[in-house]
Design a protein around this motif. Structure first.
Motif, short mmCIF file in Angstrom:
data_model
loop_
_atom_site.label_atom_id
_atom_site.label_comp_id
_atom_site.label_asym_id
_atom_site.label_seq_id
_atom_site.Cartn_x
_atom_site.Cartn_y
_atom_site.Cartn_z
N MET A 165 0.90 -1.23 -0.01
CA MET A 165 -0.07 0.22 -0.11
C MET A 165 0.85 1.36 0.11
SD MET A 165 -2.83 -1.11 2.46
CE MET A 165 -3.61 0.51 2.74
N LEU A 166 1.91 1.26 0.78
CA LEU A 166 2.81 2.23 0.87
C LEU A 166 3.28 2.44 -0.50
CD1 LEU A 166 4.20 4.32 2.64
CD2 LEU A 166 5.97 2.74 2.99
N THR A 169 0.97 4.31 -2.93
CA THR A 169 1.01 5.63 -2.51
C THR A 169 2.27 6.40 -2.99
OG1 THR A 169 -0.22 4.66 -0.73
CG2 THR A 169 0.15 7.17 -1.07
N ILE A 170 3.28 6.00 -2.67
CA ILE A 170 4.45 6.75 -3.21
C ILE A 170 4.58 6.75 -4.74
CG2 ILE A 170 6.97 6.47 -3.25
CD1 ILE A 170 7.00 5.40 -0.60
N ILE A 172 2.10 6.85 -6.82
CA ILE A 172 1.07 7.63 -7.45
C ILE A 172 1.57 9.09 -7.27
CG2 ILE A 172 -1.21 8.70 -7.21
CD1 ILE A 172 -1.93 5.88 -6.46
N LEU A 173 2.17 9.34 -5.96
CA LEU A 173 2.77 10.72 -5.89
C LEU A 173 3.68 11.04 -6.73
CD1 LEU A 173 2.62 10.94 -2.00
CD2 LEU A 173 0.81 12.11 -3.58
N MET A 239 2.70 14.45 1.16
CA MET A 239 3.48 13.26 1.23
C MET A 239 3.81 12.93 2.90
SD MET A 239 6.17 12.31 -1.59
CE MET A 239 6.97 10.76 -1.67
N ILE A 242 0.67 11.80 4.97
CA ILE A 242 0.38 10.52 4.57
C ILE A 242 1.27 9.35 4.84
CG2 ILE A 242 0.17 9.02 2.51
CD1 ILE A 242 -0.95 11.36 0.88
N PHE A 246 0.59 6.20 7.88
CA PHE A 246 1.06 4.92 7.42
C PHE A 246 2.01 4.39 8.60
CE2 PHE A 246 -0.07 4.80 3.02
CZ PHE A 246 -0.50 3.56 2.89
N SER A 290 11.75 6.89 -1.95
CA SER A 290 10.70 7.61 -2.85
C SER A 290 11.35 9.06 -3.15
CB SER A 290 9.39 7.64 -2.19
OG SER A 290 9.66 8.34 -0.98
#
Ligand code: ADP
Ligand code: MG
Length: 575
Positions: A165-166, A169-170, A172-173, A239, A242, A246, A290
């Motif tokens: 999941m992490l 997210t990274i 997408i950002l 970021m 979020i 997490f 990231s």
């Protein structure tokens, strides 16, 4: 970017040292939670204070070792990256100096400046990060997972849920930010361009009351840059929270499930604490990766721009087997020369043939845009020609080294360029080892002696950058003196008398005549009075020679020349 990293060669030992330090730091940090779980499990739980003290001391030593590695690593990384930046700037500068005018036209001055400053700084910053994280982060991530597994296999299932999941997210950002970073550099170029134009053209802008328009133009460019930066920063700002969410959710999950397992006596408290720390280490390392993932493409965009500068080979190069031209002195010959500017449809000059010898003055006259400046810029080989030959002292200019060729020429460009420094410095620019005497003499001949003497500090008076504190005519005379002091074989004056009044013009030419008797002289001029007594006058029209000869001959034979003359002189003067 990889290509640029070849420049790291001299720093190879430092880089290896950094890698070792980072490896040491990672290992120490991975070892600490294990030590701690030992202290808790075997010391605290059993009330064994000697055990606690002993292992506590171990922990202290390991922690100190890790800090030492970290500090030293940062320090050496910075030194290396800054040295790399310096080398790269030097390299770019040297390459740009070797460009011919054509390459300058291609990239543009504003962009060249951004590339040498901002773009290199970007790479420098990323380099520091790479040194710090490139080794450290993967070790922490993989090592953390292995260590966590060794503490408790079942709890590691939490990672299987959280980490993907992490990562998503990274991903997408970063995916939204990276293209924006690429655009950012272009927008910075634009701001630089507008700023430069404004600084250079400030007089014109004021005189034409364009201040508001220019302000608008700058605001637009600036706003564009700002908007993009803000967008990027908004995403980057999102970021952090979020990531914190997490981490905290993961911590709660670990404590919750570890609690259950401790109740069932399947896990010890110390292991849970170690497990928590490993989880943090893993997630932190992912965040570092990231950040790298975002920064590297940005530096990559900069690297491409720098490589463009480094890869652009100057079109004009010295021949491998350069010839010497020491047989004849000051002899110029154009043989059927045709030249067009890159990208132009029609040649700027075509089929030009003439020759000039020492002791002769050749004048070139013609309307604006007829190709006069173009023609003479070919003698010092500022551009290479399409066809034909240009011979200097009997040798094709392409077979001479640029240094030898240009040492023969005293060039006075159409728009006089001065450098910051004193008046004497500016004249000495033509000849490094010129004596006081020579400087004075050159200035006298160029009719600059009088006004220099009248300046506040005489020859030591400061000329401001670009020569803004002297008049156009004074600038011209200084740049004439700069050419005179070289005592070259060939003098080229491109419309260098245009800003002088008739009297000074005449006095200067009279003084020049004595001074440069043995040299070849090419004078480009608009005024008939300036060219009248030349040995040979070449009339240019639309890039072609339409007449060659003396004043008298041309008056009779050349229509274009007659027109120019009758537009400037009265009937009696012509006769
Ligand atoms: P002159 O000195 O006789 O006034 P130039 O030699 O400066 O004329 O210009 C001749 C022609 O070449 C003009 O039509 C001009 O537009 C073109 N030209 C001059 N410099 C450049 C350049 N750097 N790039 C492209 N075209 C140019
Ligand atoms: Mg010109």
């Amino acid at each position: 970017m990889i290509k640029l990293f070849r420049l790291l060669k001299p720093y190879v030992w430092l880089v290896i040292f950094i890698v070792l330090l980072m490896f040491g730091q990672a290992m120490a940090e991975l070892y600490l939670p294990t030590l701690m779980s030992d202290v808790v499990n075997n010391g605290m739980m059993k009330g064994d204070s000697t055990y606690i003290l002993k292992y506590g001391a171990y922990m202290l030593i390991v922690a100190l070792g890790s800090s030492a590695c970290s500090i030293l690593g940062s320090f050496i990384s910075s030194i290396t990256a800054v040295g790399f930046g310096r080398d790269l700037r030097n390299k770019v500068f040297t390459r740009v100096e070797s460009y011919s005018l054509h390459e300058f036209d291609k990239i543009g001055t504003a962009s060249l400046i951004t590339r040498t400053t901002n773009d290199i700084t970007q790479i420098q910053t990323v380099l520091i990060m790479m040194f710090r994280f490139l080794i450290y982060a993967p070790i922490m991530c993989i090592g953390g997972i292995i260590m966590a597994l060794s503490k408790d296999k079942v709890l590691t299932i939490i990672f299987a849920i959280v980490l993907p999941m992490l990562l998503a997210t990274i991903g997408i950002l970063a995916g939204t930010v990276v293209p924006k970073f690429k655009a950012l550099q272009k927008k910075l170029d634009k701001v630089n361009l507008v700023l430069r134009e404004n600084l250079i053209g400030i007089r014109v802008i004021r005189a034409f009351n364009r201040l508001n328009v220019e302000k608008e133009r700058f605001l637009d460019a600036n706003k564009d840059l700002t908007d993009t930066s803000i967008k990027i920063n908004k995403i980057m700002a999102a970021m952090q929270p979020i990531m914190i969410v997490f981490m905290n959710v993961t911590s709660i999950a670990i404590i919750w499930f570890a609690g259950l397992r401790i109740n069932e006596n399947k896990m010890q408290i110390g292991d849970m604490m170690a497990f928590l720390q490993y989880a943090m280490q893993i997630m932190f390392s992912l965040i570092m990766v990231s950040i790298m993932y975002v920064m590297v493409p940005r530096a990559q965009a900069s690297a491409v721009r720098i490589n463009e500068v480094l890869d652009m080979l100057p079109e004009i190069n010295d021949p491998i087997h350069a010839k010497k031209a020491d047989q004849r002195k000051g002899y110029i010959e154009f043989r059927n020369v045709t030249f067009s500017y890159p990208g132009a449809e029609q040649p700027a000059i075509s089929n030009i043939s003439f020759s000039a010898s020492p002791g002769e003055t050749t004048a070139i006259i013609g309307g604006t845009g007829s190709g006069k400046s173009t023609l003479i810029s070919l003698v010092p080989r500022f551009y290479d020609i399409d066809s034909g030959n240009i011979l200097v002292d009997g040798v094709d200019v392409r077979e001479l080294t640029q240094k030898e060729l240009r040492a023969k020429i005293g060039f006075v460009p159409q728009s006089a360029v001065l450098f910051s420094g004193s008046a004497a410095d500016n004249i000495r620019y033509g000849k490094d080892d010129a004596t006081e005497e020579e400087i004075r003499h050159a200035a006298e001949v160029a009719q600059a002696g009088e006004f220099i003497a009248n300046m506040k500090d005489g020859y030591e008076s400061e000329i401001s950058q670009g020569g803004t504190n002297v008049s156009g005519g004074q600038k011209q005379r200084l740049s004439i003196a700069r050419a005179l002091i070289r005592r070259p074989e060939i003098y080229i004056f491109d419309d260098s008398f245009s800003a002088l009044d008739f009297k000074t013009d005449a006095k200067l030419r009279a003084a020049l005549k004595k001074e440069i008797q043995d040299s070849t002289v090419i004078i480009v001029a608009q005024r008939v009075s300036t060219v009248m007594d030349a040995d040979r006058i070449i009339v240019l029209d639309d890039g072609q020679i339409v007449g060659t000869g003396s004043h008298r001959e041309l008056l009779k034979t050349c229509e274009v020349y007659h027109e120019i003359v009758s537009s400037q002189l009265s009937e009696e003067e012509i006769a």
